[in-house]
Design a protein around this motif. Structure first.
Motif, PDB file in Angstrom:
ATOM      1  N   GLY A  30       0.845  -1.189   0.000  1.00  0.00           N
ATOM      2  CA  GLY A  30       0.000   0.000   0.000  1.00  0.00           C
ATOM      3  C   GLY A  30       0.869   1.223   0.000  1.00  0.00           C
ATOM      4  N   ASP A  31       0.564   2.149  -0.875  1.00  0.00           N
ATOM      5  CA  ASP A  31       1.397   3.337  -1.018  1.00  0.00           C
ATOM      6  C   ASP A  31       1.264   4.314   0.140  1.00  0.00           C
ATOM      7  OD1 ASP A  31       2.273   2.329  -3.415  1.00  0.00           O
ATOM      8  OD2 ASP A  31       0.764   3.421  -4.603  1.00  0.00           O
ATOM      9  N   GLY A  32       0.245   4.166   0.987  1.00  0.00           N
ATOM     10  CA  GLY A  32       0.005   5.143   2.046  1.00  0.00           C
ATOM     11  C   GLY A  32       0.766   4.887   3.327  1.00  0.00           C
ATOM     12  N   GLN A  33       1.515   3.787   3.406  1.00  0.00           N
ATOM     13  CA  GLN A  33       2.156   3.432   4.674  1.00  0.00           C
ATOM     14  C   GLN A  33       3.145   4.503   5.144  1.00  0.00           C
ATOM     15  OE1 GLN A  33       1.340   0.642   6.553  1.00  0.00           O
ATOM     16  NE2 GLN A  33       2.445   1.884   8.055  1.00  0.00           N
ATOM     17  N   ASP A  34       3.875   5.069   4.217  1.00  0.00           N
ATOM     18  CA  ASP A  34       4.863   6.086   4.596  1.00  0.00           C
ATOM     19  C   ASP A  34       4.180   7.292   5.237  1.00  0.00           C
ATOM     20  OD1 ASP A  34       7.554   7.148   4.668  1.00  0.00           O
ATOM     21  OD2 ASP A  34       6.894   8.540   3.101  1.00  0.00           O
ATOM     22  N   ASP A  35       3.052   7.721   4.640  1.00  0.00           N
ATOM     23  CA  ASP A  35       2.310   8.855   5.216  1.00  0.00           C
ATOM     24  C   ASP A  35       1.745   8.501   6.578  1.00  0.00           C
ATOM     25  OD1 ASP A  35       2.830  10.541   3.137  1.00  0.00           O
ATOM     26  OD2 ASP A  35       0.896  10.281   2.134  1.00  0.00           O
ATOM     27  N   LEU A  58      -1.945  13.986   6.812  1.00  0.00           N
ATOM     28  CA  LEU A  58      -1.187  12.769   6.514  1.00  0.00           C
ATOM     29  C   LEU A  58      -2.071  11.527   6.586  1.00  0.00           C
ATOM     30  CD1 LEU A  58       2.095  13.639   8.451  1.00  0.00           C
ATOM     31  CD2 LEU A  58       1.913  13.262   5.978  1.00  0.00           C
ATOM     32  N   CYS A  59      -2.967  11.485   7.564  1.00  0.00           N
ATOM     33  CA  CYS A  59      -3.890  10.344   7.669  1.00  0.00           C
ATOM     34  C   CYS A  59      -4.786  10.258   6.439  1.00  0.00           C
ATOM     35  CB  CYS A  59      -4.737  10.463   8.928  1.00  0.00           C
ATOM     36  SG  CYS A  59      -3.866  10.087  10.459  1.00  0.00           S
ATOM     37  N   GLU A  60      -5.321  11.402   6.039  1.00  0.00           N
ATOM     38  CA  GLU A  60      -6.186  11.421   4.855  1.00  0.00           C
ATOM     39  C   GLU A  60      -5.405  10.993   3.612  1.00  0.00           C
ATOM     40  OE1 GLU A  60      -9.413  14.878   6.132  1.00  0.00           O
ATOM     41  OE2 GLU A  60      -7.579  15.444   5.045  1.00  0.00           O
ATOM     42  N   LYS A  65      -4.059   6.989  -0.566  1.00  0.00           N
ATOM     43  CA  LYS A  65      -3.062   6.240  -1.338  1.00  0.00           C
ATOM     44  C   LYS A  65      -3.246   4.742  -1.202  1.00  0.00           C
ATOM     45  CE  LYS A  65       0.518   9.833  -1.159  1.00  0.00           C
ATOM     46  NZ  LYS A  65       1.857  10.203  -0.606  1.00  0.00           N
ATOM     47  N   GLY A  66      -3.788   4.323  -0.068  1.00  0.00           N
ATOM     48  CA  GLY A  66      -4.049   2.904   0.106  1.00  0.00           C
ATOM     49  C   GLY A  66      -3.256   2.287   1.235  1.00  0.00           C
ATOM     50  N   LEU A  67      -3.943   1.475   2.076  1.00  0.00           N
ATOM     51  CA  LEU A  67      -3.338   0.764   3.197  1.00  0.00           C
ATOM     52  C   LEU A  67      -3.959  -0.621   3.289  1.00  0.00           C
ATOM     53  CD1 LEU A  67      -3.568   3.632   5.850  1.00  0.00           C
ATOM     54  CD2 LEU A  67      -1.427   2.769   4.896  1.00  0.00           C
ATOM     55  N   ASP A  68      -3.245  -1.534   3.967  1.00  0.00           N
ATOM     56  CA  ASP A  68      -3.889  -2.831   4.194  1.00  0.00           C
ATOM     57  C   ASP A  68      -4.997  -2.653   5.228  1.00  0.00           C
ATOM     58  OD1 ASP A  68      -2.884  -2.866   6.783  1.00  0.00           O
ATOM     59  OD2 ASP A  68      -1.148  -4.088   6.237  1.00  0.00           O
ATOM     60  N   GLU A  73      -7.672   0.642   9.252  1.00  0.00           N
ATOM     61  CA  GLU A  73      -8.514   0.823  10.434  1.00  0.00           C
ATOM     62  C   GLU A  73      -7.815   1.716  11.452  1.00  0.00           C
ATOM     63  OE1 GLU A  73     -10.658  -1.820  13.950  1.00  0.00           O
ATOM     64  OE2 GLU A  73      -9.723  -2.827  12.230  1.00  0.00           O
ATOM     65  N   PHE A  74      -6.513   1.476  11.634  1.00  0.00           N
ATOM     66  CA  PHE A  74      -5.748   2.304  12.564  1.00  0.00           C
ATOM     67  C   PHE A  74      -5.713   3.759  12.095  1.00  0.00           C
ATOM     68  CE2 PHE A  74      -1.540   4.216  13.394  1.00  0.00           C
ATOM     69  CZ  PHE A  74      -1.685   4.430  14.761  1.00  0.00           C
ATOM     70  N   ALA A  75      -5.524   3.969  10.785  1.00  0.00           N
ATOM     71  CA  ALA A  75      -5.468   5.326  10.247  1.00  0.00           C
ATOM     72  C   ALA A  75      -6.786   6.055  10.473  1.00  0.00           C
ATOM     73  CB  ALA A  75      -5.125   5.280   8.759  1.00  0.00           C
ATOM     74  N   ARG A  76      -7.878   5.346  10.288  1.00  0.00           N
ATOM     75  CA  ARG A  76      -9.197   5.981  10.503  1.00  0.00           C
ATOM     76  C   ARG A  76      -9.383   6.352  11.977  1.00  0.00           C
ATOM     77  NH1 ARG A  76     -10.780   2.514   6.180  1.00  0.00           N
ATOM     78  NH2 ARG A  76     -11.074   0.753   7.605  1.00  0.00           N
TER      79      ARG A  76
END
Length: 540
Positions: A30-35, A58-60, A65-68, A73-76
Motif C-alpha cells: 500500500g502506497d500510504g504506509q509512509d504517510d 497525513l492520515c487522509e 493512497k491505500g493501506l492494508d 482501520e488504525f489510520a481511521r
C-alpha cells in the motif's frame, strides 16, 4: 465538566510510541504506509492546531493512497481521534475568546466539522457530543442537532455526569414539559445546583406558576447571595405578581452587587413605567446614560418614556441624538416618524420612513406604515399605491388588504373595497373589522349594484357575536343592515343598543342613524370625492 476521558484518544496517546516502533512490522503493501508512519510520529509531539492539522492531512493522504486492512482501520481511528482533539481545542478558543470576534462563525464551522467527523469514527464520545451541542447553541447553529447530540451524550455517561447535559438540553428544548423534566432530572441528581434552580424558576414563571418560581429563586439566593442574575430573575417574577416595591428592592440589590451593569436599572425602568412613575423612570435612565453615554438602546428607551410622559420635544431630542451617533438607524427613524405622526406631522413622518425605504425599498413593515400615514392625511390614492407595492410581494398580507379596502371605501370605490374584504375573510373568517366594514358597505352604499342587505345582516350578526354585542359601531352596522331589508323595527332596536354602549363621540352619529330609521329611511353613506371621509365609527 464531564469526567469521562475519550477512551480511544487516551489509548492512542499511550500506545502511539509502541505503534511507531512496531509500524514496520505492520507494514504491508500500500502506497500510504509512509504517510501513516509520518502521521504517527507527528501525533506523538503534536501540541498546536497546525501540528494536529498535519496529522489529519497525513492520515487522509495515507487512506487515499491505500493501506492494508489493519493499517487502514488504525489510520481511521487516528484521524477520528485527532479531529476530535482539534475540534475540542478550537472550541476551547471560541468559548474563552471574545464572543464578538468576527472569526467565531468560521471557527465554529471548523470545530463542528472536526467533531462531527470524529464521532462518525468513534460515536461513544460524550465530551465531543456535548461540544457539538454547545456549538450548535450559538447564534446560527442547529438546535435540532444540539438536542440530538445531547440525547446521545446523556445515554453514554453515568448519572453524576448528566447534570450539565440536562441543563444544556433544557436550554434548547422548547416544549415546556420536556424542559421542566430535564431541569427536574438535573435537580434530582444535584438538588443544590443553583443554575438548574434559576432556570426552573424562570420556566415556572413563564407558565404562571409564580409561587413555585419564587421558591426556586429564593433558594438560589440562599445558595449564592451574590448572584446578580438571581435577583434580576426574582424581580421579574415579583413584577408578574404585581409586587412592584419588592421587585424594585431586588433590583436595587442587583445594582449594588453589579454597580457597573445598567441591566438592573433598565429593569427598574420597566416597572416604573408600568406604575406610570415616569419621572422616576427618567431618573434611572439618566443614571444609565451616564454609565453608557452613547448606548442607542438606552437613549431610545428614554425617548419612549418621555413620549409616554407627554414630553415629545425631549423624546425627539433623544431620537435625534441617536441619529447623530448612528445615522440612518431604522429603529430611530421609525421612532421619530411615530413622534411626528403623534403631532399630526404626517408629511414629516413619511419623510423619515422614506429614508428607510431608500435602503430597503421592499420592506413590508415600513411600506405599511407609509401607507397608513397617507391614509391619515386622507391621501387615499397614494395609500392604495403603497398597499399595492406590499401586495405585489405578499398577496395574502391581510393588513395591506384591509388598508387598501378601507382606502377604496373612502374613495367611494365600493366594488373594489368589497373584493378586498372578501379576500380578507377567506384568509381570516373571524376578522371582526372586515366583517363589519363589508357589512356596512353592502347595506349603505349608494350603488344599487353592490348592496345586499341579507348578506349584510349575516356578516354584521357574526361580528356582533364575536364582540359579545359590546361594540357600538358594529351594532350600528347591524341596524343599518336590517334597515336595508326594510325591517326598521329591528334597525331601531340594534341602533338603540349601540347608543347604550357608545361613547359620547359615537352617540351623535348613531342618533342621526336612529332618526333615519324612525322615518323609515335606510342609511346611505355619502362620499364627497373632494374630501372623502370614512365612517370612523365603523372602524373596529
Amino acid at each position: 465538566m464531564i469526567r469521562r476521558i475519550l477512551p480511544s484518544l487516551r489509548m492512542l496517546v499511550v500506545s502511539l510510541p509502541m505503534l511507531f516502533v512496531c509500524s514496520t512490522a505492520w507494514a504491508a503493501e500500500g502506497d500510504g504506509q509512509d504517510d501513516l508512519d509520518k502521521a504517527t510520529e507527528q501525533k506523538i509531539g503534536a501540541s498546536t492546531l497546525a501540528d494536529l492539522g498535519e496529522v489529519i492531512k497525513l492520515c487522509e493522504s495515507a487512506l487515499e493512497k491505500g493501506l492494508d486492512q489493519d493499517n487502514a482501520e488504525f489510520a481511521r481511528e487516528l484521524l477520528g481521534a485527532t479531529r476530535i482533539q482539534r475540534g475540542m481545542a478550537i472550541t476551547q478558543q471560541i468559548f474563552k475568546g471574545n464572543p464578538l470576534d468576527p472569526r467565531i462563525p468560521q471557527m465554529r464551522k471548523m470545530a463542528l466539522t472536526d467533531l462531527e467527523e470524529g464521532v462518525k469514527v468513534s460515536p461513544q464520545q460524550p465530551e465531543a457530543l456535548a461540544l457539538i451541542a454547545k456549538l450548535n447553541l450559538l447564534p446560527g447553529g442547529d438546535p435540532e442537532r444540539a438536542t440530538q447530540a445531547l440525547d446521545q451524550a446523556i445515554a453514554l455517561v453515568e448519572d453524576r455526569d448528566k447534570v450539565e447535559l440536562y441543563l444544556l438540553r433544557a436550554k434548547v428544548e422548547e416544549n415546556f414539559d420536556k424542559k421542566l423534566a430535564d431541569l427536574n432530572a438535573a435537580l434530582k441528581l444535584a438538588p443544590n445546583n443553583a443554575e438548574a434552580l434559576r432556570l426552573r424558576g424562570l420556566v415556572l414563571a413563564d407558565r404562571g406558576k409564580l409561587e413555585e418560581s419564587l421558591a426556586d429563586l429564593d433558594k438560589v439566593i440562599e445558595l449564592m447571595p451574590g448572584s446578580v442574575n438571581a435577583y434580576e430573575a426574582k424581580a421579574l417574577v415579583l413584577t408578574k405578581m404585581k409586587k412592584y416595591d419588592d421587585a424594585l428592592i431586588c433590583l436595587d440589590k442587583a445594582h449594588e452587587l453589579a454597580p457597573d451593569s445598567v441591566l438592573p436599572l433598565l429593569q427598574k425602568v420597566e416597572i416604573l413605567v408600568e406604575q406610570e412613575n415616569y419621572d422616576a423612570a427618567i431618573h434611572e435612565l439618566n443614571v444609565a446614560i451616564t454609565m453608557v453615554p452613547e448606548n442607542v438602546g438606552v437613549l431610545l428607551m428614554r425617548a419612549a418614556v418621555y413620549q409616554a410622559k407627554g414630553d415629545k420635544q425631549q423624546a425627539l431630542a433623544d431620537v435625534d441624538a441617536v441619529l447623530k451617533i448612528k445615522p440612518g438607524l431604522p429603529r430611530a427613524l421609525r421612532t421619530k416618524a411615530m413622534l411626528l405622526a403623534d403631532e399630526k406631522n404626517y408629511t414629516g413622518a413619511i419623510a423619515e420612513l422614506q429614508k428607510i425605504l431608500k435602503e430597503e425599498p421592499k420592506d413590508p413593515a415600513t411600506l405599511l406604515q407609509v401607507a397608513m400615514l397617507y391614509g391619515a392625511e386622507q391621501k387615499y390614492a397614494k395609500a392604495i399605491e403603497v398597499y399595492n407595492q406590499v401586495l405585489a410581494e405578499v398577496p395574502d398580507n391581510t393588513t395591506a388588504l384591509r388598508g387598501r379596502a378601507d382606502s377604496q371605501l373612502n374613495l367611494g370605490k365600493h366594488a373594489e373595497a368589497i373584493a378586498d374584504y372578501d379576500k380578507i375573510l377567506k384568509l381570516d373568517p373571524e376578522d371582526t373589522g372586515s366583517l363589519n366594514n363589508l357589512a356596512w358597505v353592502l347595506c349603505t352604499s349608494p350603488d344599487d349594484k353592490v348592496r345586499d342587505g341579507k348578506r349584510a345582516i349575516t356578516l354584521a350578526t357574526k361580528a356582533s357575536e364575536l364582540t359579545e354585542y359590546q361594540k357600538a359601531h358594529i351594532l350600528s352596522t347591524l341596524g343599518a343592515a336590517y334597515a336595508e331589508t326594510g325591517d326598521f323595527d329591528s334597525a331601531i332596536k340594534w341602533v338603540q343598543k349601540g347608543i347604550d354602549v357608545a361613547g359620547d363621540e359615537e352617540r351623535e352619529a348613531l342618533g342621526k342613524e336612529l332618526k333615519s330609521y324612525q322615518e323609515k329611511k335606510p342609511w346611505r353613506e355619502l362620499i364627497e370625492q373632494s374630501e372623502p371621509t370614512a365612517p370612523a365609527e365603523k372602524q373596529p
